[in-house]
Design a protein around this motif. Structure first.
Motif, PDB file in Angstrom:
ATOM      1  N   GLU A 220       0.829  -1.209   0.000  1.00  9.96           N
ATOM      2  CA  GLU A 220       0.000   0.000   0.000  1.00  9.96           C
ATOM      3  C   GLU A 220       0.862   1.257   0.000  1.00  9.96           C
ATOM      4  OE1 GLU A 220      -3.651  -2.073   2.560  1.00  9.96           O
ATOM      5  OE2 GLU A 220      -2.538  -0.380   3.399  1.00  9.96           O
ATOM      6  N   LEU A 221       1.940   1.233   0.760  1.00 17.46           N
ATOM      7  CA  LEU A 221       2.821   2.399   0.816  1.00 17.46           C
ATOM      8  C   LEU A 221       3.544   2.605  -0.509  1.00 17.46           C
ATOM      9  CD1 LEU A 221       4.369   1.996   4.388  1.00 17.46           C
ATOM     10  CD2 LEU A 221       2.375   3.331   3.677  1.00 17.46           C
ATOM     11  N   ALA A 222       3.896   1.508  -1.177  1.00 19.86           N
ATOM     12  CA  ALA A 222       4.557   1.624  -2.484  1.00 19.86           C
ATOM     13  C   ALA A 222       3.635   2.320  -3.483  1.00 19.86           C
ATOM     14  CB  ALA A 222       4.955   0.242  -2.995  1.00 19.86           C
ATOM     15  N   ASP A 223       2.324   2.164  -3.290  1.00 24.68           N
ATOM     16  CA  ASP A 223       1.351   2.773  -4.178  1.00 24.68           C
ATOM     17  C   ASP A 223       1.273   4.286  -3.998  1.00 24.68           C
ATOM     18  OD1 ASP A 223      -0.384   2.233  -6.270  1.00 24.68           O
ATOM     19  OD2 ASP A 223      -2.153   2.196  -4.984  1.00 24.68           O
ATOM     20  N   LEU A 224       1.915   4.808  -2.953  1.00 27.48           N
ATOM     21  CA  LEU A 224       1.875   6.248  -2.694  1.00 27.48           C
ATOM     22  C   LEU A 224       2.968   7.001  -3.435  1.00 27.48           C
ATOM     23  CD1 LEU A 224       1.101   6.257   1.152  1.00 27.48           C
ATOM     24  CD2 LEU A 224      -0.488   6.252  -0.789  1.00 27.48           C
ATOM     25  N   GLY A 225       3.792   6.281  -4.170  1.00 26.21           N
ATOM     26  CA  GLY A 225       4.794   6.931  -5.009  1.00 26.21           C
ATOM     27  C   GLY A 225       5.832   7.685  -4.205  1.00 26.21           C
ATOM     28  N   THR A 226       6.009   8.972  -4.513  1.00 26.52           N
ATOM     29  CA  THR A 226       7.071   9.772  -3.906  1.00 26.52           C
ATOM     30  C   THR A 226       6.635  10.482  -2.625  1.00 26.52           C
ATOM     31  OG1 THR A 226       6.469  11.669  -5.286  1.00 26.52           O
ATOM     32  CG2 THR A 226       8.152  10.162  -6.149  1.00 26.52           C
ATOM     33  N   ALA A 227       5.462  10.177  -2.127  1.00 25.13           N
ATOM     34  CA  ALA A 227       4.987  10.827  -0.906  1.00 25.13           C
ATOM     35  C   ALA A 227       5.932  10.548   0.256  1.00 25.13           C
ATOM     36  CB  ALA A 227       3.587  10.333  -0.560  1.00 25.13           C
ATOM     37  N   ARG A 228       6.076  11.522   1.141  1.00 19.46           N
ATOM     38  CA  ARG A 228       6.816  11.315   2.381  1.00 19.46           C
ATOM     39  C   ARG A 228       5.859  10.660   3.369  1.00 19.46           C
ATOM     40  NH1 ARG A 228       9.157  16.849   4.318  1.00 19.46           N
ATOM     41  NH2 ARG A 228       9.827  15.482   6.041  1.00 19.46           N
ATOM     42  N   VAL A 229       6.259   9.540   3.923  1.00 19.01           N
ATOM     43  CA  VAL A 229       5.353   8.735   4.745  1.00 19.01           C
ATOM     44  C   VAL A 229       6.004   8.414   6.080  1.00 19.01           C
ATOM     45  CG1 VAL A 229       4.019   6.597   4.907  1.00 19.01           C
ATOM     46  CG2 VAL A 229       4.355   7.696   2.671  1.00 19.01           C
ATOM     47  N   THR A 230       5.225   8.535   7.140  1.00 20.87           N
ATOM     48  CA  THR A 230       5.634   8.079   8.462  1.00 20.87           C
ATOM     49  C   THR A 230       4.576   7.116   8.980  1.00 20.87           C
ATOM     50  OG1 THR A 230       6.881  10.074   9.030  1.00 20.87           O
ATOM     51  CG2 THR A 230       6.056   8.750  10.855  1.00 20.87           C
ATOM     52  N   VAL A 231       5.010   5.946   9.422  1.00 19.89           N
ATOM     53  CA  VAL A 231       4.097   4.939   9.964  1.00 19.89           C
ATOM     54  C   VAL A 231       4.279   4.882  11.477  1.00 19.89           C
ATOM     55  CG1 VAL A 231       3.429   2.504   9.956  1.00 19.89           C
ATOM     56  CG2 VAL A 231       4.167   3.600   7.829  1.00 19.89           C
ATOM     57  N   LEU A 232       3.174   5.026  12.199  1.00 15.05           N
ATOM     58  CA  LEU A 232       3.191   4.950  13.656  1.00 15.05           C
ATOM     59  C   LEU A 232       2.505   3.658  14.074  1.00 15.05           C
ATOM     60  CD1 LEU A 232       2.071   8.617  14.506  1.00 15.05           C
ATOM     61  CD2 LEU A 232       4.356   7.764  13.919  1.00 15.05           C
ATOM     62  N   CYS A 233       3.205   2.852  14.849  1.00 14.68           N
ATOM     63  CA  CYS A 233       2.651   1.568  15.278  1.00 14.68           C
ATOM     64  C   CYS A 233       2.992   1.327  16.738  1.00 14.68           C
ATOM     65  CB  CYS A 233       3.162   0.436  14.397  1.00 14.68           C
ATOM     66  SG  CYS A 233       4.948   0.325  14.263  1.00 14.68           S
ATOM     67  N   PRO A 234       2.321   0.407  17.394  1.00 11.70           N
ATOM     68  CA  PRO A 234       2.579   0.159  18.811  1.00 11.70           C
ATOM     69  C   PRO A 234       4.011  -0.316  19.056  1.00 11.70           C
ATOM     70  CG  PRO A 234       0.512  -0.856  18.112  1.00 11.70           C
ATOM     71  CD  PRO A 234       1.228  -0.425  16.873  1.00 11.70           C
ATOM     72  N   ASP A 235       4.588   0.124  20.164  1.00 12.94           N
ATOM     73  CA  ASP A 235       5.871  -0.426  20.576  1.00 12.94           C
ATOM     74  C   ASP A 235       5.621  -1.767  21.267  1.00 12.94           C
ATOM     75  OD1 ASP A 235       4.910   0.235  23.096  1.00 12.94           O
ATOM     76  OD2 ASP A 235       6.275   1.922  23.385  1.00 12.94           O
ATOM     77  N   ARG A 236       6.672  -2.387  21.773  1.00 12.43           N
ATOM     78  CA  ARG A 236       6.527  -3.739  22.324  1.00 12.43           C
ATOM     79  C   ARG A 236       5.516  -3.772  23.475  1.00 12.43           C
ATOM     80  NH1 ARG A 236      11.845  -7.073  23.762  1.00 12.43           N
ATOM     81  NH2 ARG A 236      12.009  -6.807  21.494  1.00 12.43           N
ATOM     82  N   GLU A 237       5.576  -2.776  24.346  1.00 10.61           N
ATOM     83  CA  GLU A 237       4.661  -2.758  25.492  1.00 10.61           C
ATOM     84  C   GLU A 237       3.214  -2.612  25.035  1.00 10.61           C
ATOM     85  OE1 GLU A 237       3.798   0.074  29.404  1.00 10.61           O
ATOM     86  OE2 GLU A 237       5.777   0.097  28.436  1.00 10.61           O
ATOM     87  N   ALA A 238       2.966  -1.696  24.106  1.00  8.69           N
ATOM     88  CA  ALA A 238       1.605  -1.498  23.616  1.00  8.69           C
ATOM     89  C   ALA A 238       1.136  -2.682  22.784  1.00  8.69           C
ATOM     90  CB  ALA A 238       1.536  -0.219  22.787  1.00  8.69           C
ATOM     91  N   ALA A 239       2.054  -3.307  22.043  1.00  3.97           N
ATOM     92  CA  ALA A 239       1.688  -4.445  21.199  1.00  3.97           C
ATOM     93  C   ALA A 239       1.107  -5.579  22.021  1.00  3.97           C
ATOM     94  CB  ALA A 239       2.897  -4.924  20.403  1.00  3.97           C
ATOM     95  N   GLU A 240       1.599  -5.747  23.246  1.00  2.98           N
ATOM     96  CA  GLU A 240       1.057  -6.790  24.106  1.00  2.98           C
ATOM     97  C   GLU A 240      -0.419  -6.533  24.410  1.00  2.98           C
ATOM     98  OE1 GLU A 240       3.493  -6.992  27.556  1.00  2.98           O
ATOM     99  OE2 GLU A 240       5.243  -7.796  26.490  1.00  2.98           O
TER     100      GLU A 240
END
Length: 276
Positions: A220-240
């Motif tokens: 999906e991100l590759a489909d955004l072409g040259t856009a500047r992208v930042t992905v925010l995801c849970p860290d290890r503690e939040a992932a639990e």
């Protein structure tokens, strides 16, 4: 330069985590709600509708958490829930076929005792009409397995679109829109980040990135072409919390606090992209 915010889904703790993250970043001076485009899936659809309408997202989510503790949703059939995950994970079956199988399950075994809880959550949505801001909400047609993207001017009211995006199969009965049944947009993708195509700066909240194959979001991100992208995801503690939260809903306050905590960690990275 245009900015897009993608809000992914991820079970009962995704909304509180995202609300805490958005709230924390706003306190530090970065307002993700100022995006030109907001894309929402499942809990992200609910959060996105609130942000697009300039509603008090954190206040609303905290009120819903409190209400859930006072009047909890009924117990769910975990065997059925496991079955939905097994179907989605079976890569030997074509993706659209898997989605159609879940659509059939949803129509045959939609958990009626859970549906009133979703109805109550929808009653608390603080906006009735589609906002002027560009807002895209995803769901899946239960009868075909195709992704459906709802927007202002389409067949769905805002409440119908949000509810459809949150209608996980077997937990809730499908949402009927214009005579057809629709289920959770996360059945297609937990993020649908490709819908941000055409925007220069994109921030993606991906609550389930740690649990799903990286190739899905990477494509999906590759489909955004040259856009500047930042992905925010849970860290290890939040992932639990997300792992436990698939089957244990009483972790919402902890998820909100985890979002607040991670906002401080993401502050500089997000500000550099969002305010450039």
């Amino acid at each position: 330069m245009t900015r897009a915010l993608v809000l992914g889904g991820g079970g009962s703790v995704a909304g509180p985590w995202a609300a805490g993250l958005v709230d924390g970043l706003r306190r530090d001076g970065t307002d993700l709600g100022a995006a030109d485009l907001i894309v929402g899936t499942a809990a992200g659809a609910y959060i996105g509708a609130c942000l697009a309408a300039d509603a008090d997202v954190s206040g609303l989510i905290l009120d819903l958490i409190k209400e859930h503790h006072v009047d909890p949703a009924p117990d769910i059939d975990q065997g059925l829930l496991y079955r939905t995950i097994e179907i989605l994970s079976d890569t030997s079956v074509p993706a659209r076929t898997r989605r159609r199988m879940l659509g059939d399950m949803a129509r045959d075994t939609g958990y009626p005792s859970m549906t009133p809880w979703l109805d109550r959550v929808m009653e608390r949505l603080p906006v009735a009409d589609w906002p002027d801001r560009e807002l895209l909400l995803t769901s899946v047609a239960a009868d075909t397995g195709e992704r459906t993207v709802w927007r202002r001017g389409g067949a769905a009211t805002l409440h119908e679109a949000v509810r459809a995006s949150c209608s996980w199969p077997v937990l809730y009965v499908p949402t009927a829109i214009d005579g057809r049944p629709y289920i959770d947009g996360g059945v297609h993708s937990s993020t649908s980040a490709d819908l941000a195509r055409g925007h220069d700066r994109v921030i993606v909240l991906a609550p389930l990135r740690h649990m799903l194959p990286r190739a899905e979001l990477d494509a999906e991100l590759a489909d955004l072409g040259t856009a500047r992208v930042t992905v925010l995801c849970p860290d290890r503690e939040a992932a639990e919390l997300f792992t436990l939260g698939l089957f244990e809903p009483n972790l919402r306050y902890s998820a909100y606090d985890a979002g607040l905590r991670q906002a401080a960690e993401f502050r500089d990275e997000v500000a550099a992209l969002w305010t450039a």
